[in-house]
Structure formats: C-alpha cells, structure tokens
Scaffold this motif. Structure first.
Motif, PDB file in Angstrom:
ATOM      1  N   UNK A 257       8.846  50.813  51.904  1.00 40.27           N
ATOM      2  CA  UNK A 257       9.640  49.468  51.863  1.00 40.27           C
ATOM      3  C   UNK A 257      10.295  49.079  53.087  1.00 40.27           C
ATOM      4  N   UNK A 258      10.805  49.961  53.801  1.00 41.07           N
ATOM      5  CA  UNK A 258      11.475  49.822  55.166  1.00 41.07           C
ATOM      6  C   UNK A 258      10.679  49.432  56.128  1.00 41.07           C
ATOM      7  N   UNK A 259       9.649  50.499  56.408  1.00 37.61           N
ATOM      8  CA  UNK A 259       8.525  50.216  57.547  1.00 37.61           C
ATOM      9  C   UNK A 259       7.904  49.060  57.421  1.00 37.61           C
ATOM     10  N   UNK A 260       7.419  48.554  56.069  1.00 40.44           N
ATOM     11  CA  UNK A 260       6.511  47.457  56.045  1.00 40.44           C
ATOM     12  C   UNK A 260       7.270  46.336  56.558  1.00 40.44           C
ATOM     13  N   UNK A 261       8.380  46.236  56.704  1.00 41.92           N
ATOM     14  CA  UNK A 261       9.188  44.858  57.256  1.00 41.92           C
ATOM     15  C   UNK A 261       9.216  44.753  58.868  1.00 41.92           C
ATOM     16  N   UNK A 262       9.142  46.223  59.510  1.00 41.86           N
ATOM     17  CA  UNK A 262       9.365  46.080  60.707  1.00 41.86           C
ATOM     18  C   UNK A 262       8.149  45.025  61.537  1.00 41.86           C
ATOM     19  N   UNK A 422       3.317  46.402  64.208  1.00 38.14           N
ATOM     20  CA  UNK A 422       2.291  46.273  63.469  1.00 38.14           C
ATOM     21  C   UNK A 422       1.755  47.666  62.562  1.00 38.14           C
ATOM     22  N   UNK A 423       1.692  48.644  63.606  1.00 36.81           N
ATOM     23  CA  UNK A 423       1.363  49.891  63.255  1.00 36.81           C
ATOM     24  C   UNK A 423       2.114  50.667  62.415  1.00 36.81           C
ATOM     25  N   UNK A 424       3.447  50.426  62.663  1.00 39.86           N
ATOM     26  CA  UNK A 424       4.631  50.963  61.721  1.00 39.86           C
ATOM     27  C   UNK A 424       4.561  50.192  60.310  1.00 39.86           C
ATOM     28  N   UNK A 425       4.126  49.046  60.192  1.00 39.93           N
ATOM     29  CA  UNK A 425       3.784  48.329  58.925  1.00 39.93           C
ATOM     30  C   UNK A 425       2.666  48.877  58.329  1.00 39.93           C
ATOM     31  N   UNK A 426       1.451  49.256  59.103  1.00 43.55           N
ATOM     32  CA  UNK A 426       0.704  49.835  58.263  1.00 43.55           C
ATOM     33  C   UNK A 426       0.990  51.312  57.796  1.00 43.55           C
ATOM     34  N   UNK A 427       1.882  52.087  58.440  1.00 38.23           N
ATOM     35  CA  UNK A 427       1.963  53.059  57.817  1.00 38.23           C
ATOM     36  C   UNK A 427       3.094  52.657  56.434  1.00 38.23           C
ATOM     37  N   UNK A 428       3.831  51.935  56.605  1.00 38.90           N
ATOM     38  CA  UNK A 428       4.619  51.679  55.411  1.00 38.90           C
ATOM     39  C   UNK A 428       3.846  51.189  54.206  1.00 38.90           C
TER      40      UNK A 428
END
Length: 463
Positions: A257-262, A422-428
């Motif tokens: 949930x945290x990573x998807x917001x970045x 956007x890659x960080x969000x993809x990981x989330x």
C-alpha cells in the motif's frame, strides 16, 4: 476475522445493496470535503510561503533566507503527517471512523483559521514564526489522520463491489481543493493591490476555509459510523494494539500500500508543481499560461478520478492502476520531448493528458489500499501507508526535480525519476492482493443478523 461468528464465505446470500443507502451520498460528500480542505490549504499555504510569509513572519533575515525558512514551515506539515497517521489511524480502528474524522477536520480547520489571524513578526516578535510552525505541525497531524478515515467512510458505506468508485471521494479532494484555492487567490489578486494582498488579503484566503470546515462538520456529525465498524464494535473485535498488529501480521500489505502511492504522488508533483518552475524559468512561458494549463487539468480530474475508480470496479484494479503507471511514465518523456517555448496548446494538452494518467492511478488507489488490510486494521494500515508514502513520494519530489534539472541542465533525469517512481508503484501492485468483497459482505450480514436478534429480543420482552 478470528473469534467472530461470521457466516462462511458463500454460506449465505450476499446483500446486493449497502445497508445504509440513505447515508451513502452524505458519506461521499463528507469524505470529499475533508480532503478538499486539505488541498485547499496546501495550495494557499504554498502561495503564501513563497510571497507573503518571508515578509510577515521572517522579515529580519535576508530575502533568500526568509523564503527558505517559510518553505521549511511548509515541510513541517509533511513531517508531522506520520504522527497523525499513527495516532488517528489506530483510533479509527479502536473508537470508530466517524469520531476520528470529526476530530481531524476540527484540527485542520482551527489551525488554518488561526494562521489566518496570526499576528506578524512586527507585532509579537519571534513568537510569530514559532506559532506558525506549531500550527503547521497541527495541520499535518490532522491531515495524517484524515485520509484513511475519509476513504473508509465512503468505501465502507458503499457496495464493496463498487469500492473503487465510492472510495474515490477522498481522491477528488486534491483537484477540488486546488481549483477552490486558485479561484480564491485569483479573486483576491484581481480585487486587491499587491500591498493590500500582503497586508491582509492573504488572510482572507485562510479564513475562507472555515466555510469548508463548517460544511464538513455539518455532514459528518449527522452520519452514523460505517456498517463495517459497527459490526466490529458490536462483537468486540476492535484491535487492542492496531499499529503493532499491522506491523506483525500485515507487513506485506503495508509495504504494498505504501509503494503503490509513490508513482502517483511523484507524477502529480511533476504536472502541478514542477511544470510551473520549468515552464516559466526554462521555457519562458507566462505564469498565467502554465497555471491555466494546470487548472484545466485539475478540472478534468474532477470527473476522471471517479470514472477511473468506477472502471477499476469493472476490470482488474491492479491492471488498471499498473497500466496508468506505465502510461504516465512514458508520457512524461513524450511531454518534455515535444514541448517547446511558445506552444501553449501543447502545454495545455500535455498537462491535461499527464493528469489523466494520474487520475487512472489515483482513482483506484484508495480502494486498492483499503482492500489490502483486514477490516479490523483498515484505518491504521491505510493511514500509515498514506503518510509514509507522502514523505518518500510527494514531499521530496519537487525538490528532487529542481536539483536534477540544476545538476544536469536537461529534463531527461527528471523523466527518469518519474519512471523509477512508476516502477516502485509497480512493485507495490505486484506485492498487493486483488479486491476481496467477502470480508465486507460477511460483516454486513453479521450486522443484519445482530439487528434482527436485537429486534426479536425486544419483541420477546414486550410480550
């Protein structure tokens, strides 16, 4: 849902409609008003920190130092958000969503109004900037607890099969708040001279927030708590130590949930904040041209965000979210690659399309975050994810963009930064789970059964 006599999944018919349909639209409005107030304050404070605060609260220093000090008070509002997320997130799971939302709205509103009437350095000396910092800290604490509760208020009242749409109420707050703030600032700028605006006009913009606070409180005080929390409370299932429980039992959902917001936070900062600096200082656009483009994009978002939430209800939410992240990253390269000086139509189209990509991440985002956590821990988990991501995403993005442009003299590192986000969000999204409506439906059914049992008990006593 341990220790709760909840019907097994599929063992009983599911209600097709929310338990309290009459309160659904009120819940949507109550959720929207709080986040709109937050972003109204965000935009007004940004303008005041750049133009007014160095003169009113830090006049003894040189202009550059005064501006830095003024923006440092702005940053305090971000740093204090995790404090609010921890305090009010856990209270939302312990005492209820409604009580927390009334409290956070009061904190944000009172702090904002007090800034509007705070005497300047010339009147009370060093006390003025100190009180300003304390009020800004209080705003951040309130905001940190506001989002998680606002999202739950609208999503837990609504049909869990349409969670994307109903949860998007809180997400409409940023464009709504930006439009209201810029509208208020535009009216004040046209009506007052620069001297009048610095003297007292900026205070009007802060005091106007009292209208939003009053409207939000009027709605929230008339609402009951959400059906989900009422079912949890009825069976004594509130967690005793929700923060500890989230970290010990739902750490992966918290990370997801945290990573998807970045990515959305960084993309929004790019198209609403950095484009002002880049367009004016690097490409030579007038401030009014860039601001108009941002406002047009924000107006589109008022409709695109709930639409995106609704689309994510019909298709896989993670797929919609992830596709928008890829589109946003790719569009950033295209936007800067083709944008040149004296091309206002491209500037407007580029910002509008960039914010549309953001909308298709931001619209489904609230529902995605909420459904990562079990209903007992939703307020805590959602609030922690929101505040943690805000610090590592939106809070530092404008500064990073500015440093990268200054260091390399080109937009390419800026676009790469967006792509990494956007890659960080993809990981989330990959770490997260898909929508699970069974949990909500079980609690709703349990609440209906409890109400029926109470009714039968009362009828029996009457005989």
């Amino acid at each position: 849902m341990a220790n709760v006599p909840v019907p097994a999944s599929g063992a009983a018919p599911r209600p097709d409609k929310p338990i309290h349909p009459k309160g659904l639209y009120k819940a949507f409005a109550a959720s929207l008003t709080g986040t709109a107030l937050e972003w109204y304050d965000f935009a007004v404070y940004s303008a005041a920190a750049a133009v007014v605060f160095p003169l009113v609260f830090f006049p003894s220093s040189d202009p550059l130092t005064g501006t830095i000090l003024a923006f440092s008070t702005y940053a305090v509002g971000y740093v204090s958000r995790p404090v609010g997320g921890i305090i009010f997130g856990r209270l939302g799971d312990r005492i209820g969503r409604k009580k927390v939302l009334v409290t956070t709205l009061m904190i944000i509103g009172v702090a904002t109004v007090l800034i509007g009437v705070l005497p300047g350095y010339d009147s009370i000396g060093i006390s003025a900037p100190i009180i300003l910092v304390l009020l800004r800290f209080a705003q951040g604490v309130g905001v940190g607890g506001e989002w998680g509760g606002a999202v739950l208020l609208s999503s837990e009242y609504g049909d869990p099969h349409r969670r994307g749409f109903w949860a998007s109420a809180a997400q409409v707050g940023p464009p709504a708040g930006n439009l209201m703030a810029n509208g208020a600032l535009a009216v004040l700028t046209l009506a007052l001279t620069e001297e009048q605006f610095i003297g007292f006009g900026w205070r009007i913009a802060f005091l106007v927030s009292a209208v939003l606070v009053g409207f939000g409180l009027w709605i929230r005080l008339k609402l009951e708590d959400t059906p989900i929390f009422k079912a949890i409370e009825a069976h004594g299932e509130q967690p005793h130590a929700p923060v500890r429980e989230v970290f010990s039992t739902e750490l992966r959902p918290l990370i997801a949930a945290t990573l998807c917001r970045v990515g959305p936070d960084v993309l929004y900062a790019l198209f609403t904040v950095f484009t002002l600096t880049y367009g004016i200082q690097t490409l030579g656009y007038e401030r009014s041209q860039v601001l108009t483009a941002v406002l047009i994009g924000s107006a589109f978002q008022l409709f695109m965000i709930p639409l995106a939430g609704a689309v994510s209800d019909r298709f896989n939410r993670r797929l919609v979210y992830g596709t928008a992240a890829v589109v946003g990253a790719v569009w950033t390269f295209i936007f800067f690659g083709v944008l040149g000086a004296d091309n206002e139509p491209m500037l407007i189209a580029g910002i509008v399309l960039g914010l549309m990509a953001h909308s298709f991440m931001y619209g489904p985002q609230a529902a995605f975050i909420v459904e990562q956590f079990s209903p007992r821990l939703r307020s805590t988990g959602s609030s922690l994810a929101y505040t943690f991501a805000g610090v590592i995403g939106g809070a530092i993005a404008p500064l990073m963009f500015t440093l990268l442009l200054a260091q390399f003299g080109t937009w390419i590192p800026v676009a790469i930064y967006v792509a990494v986000a956007a890659g960080v969000t993809a990981v989330g999204l990959a770490l997260g789970r898909d929508s699970n409506t069974v949990e909500d439906e079980d609690y709703r059914l349990l609440l209906e059964v409890s109400a029926l049992e109470r009714q039968q008990s009362a009828t029996g006593k009457g005989h």
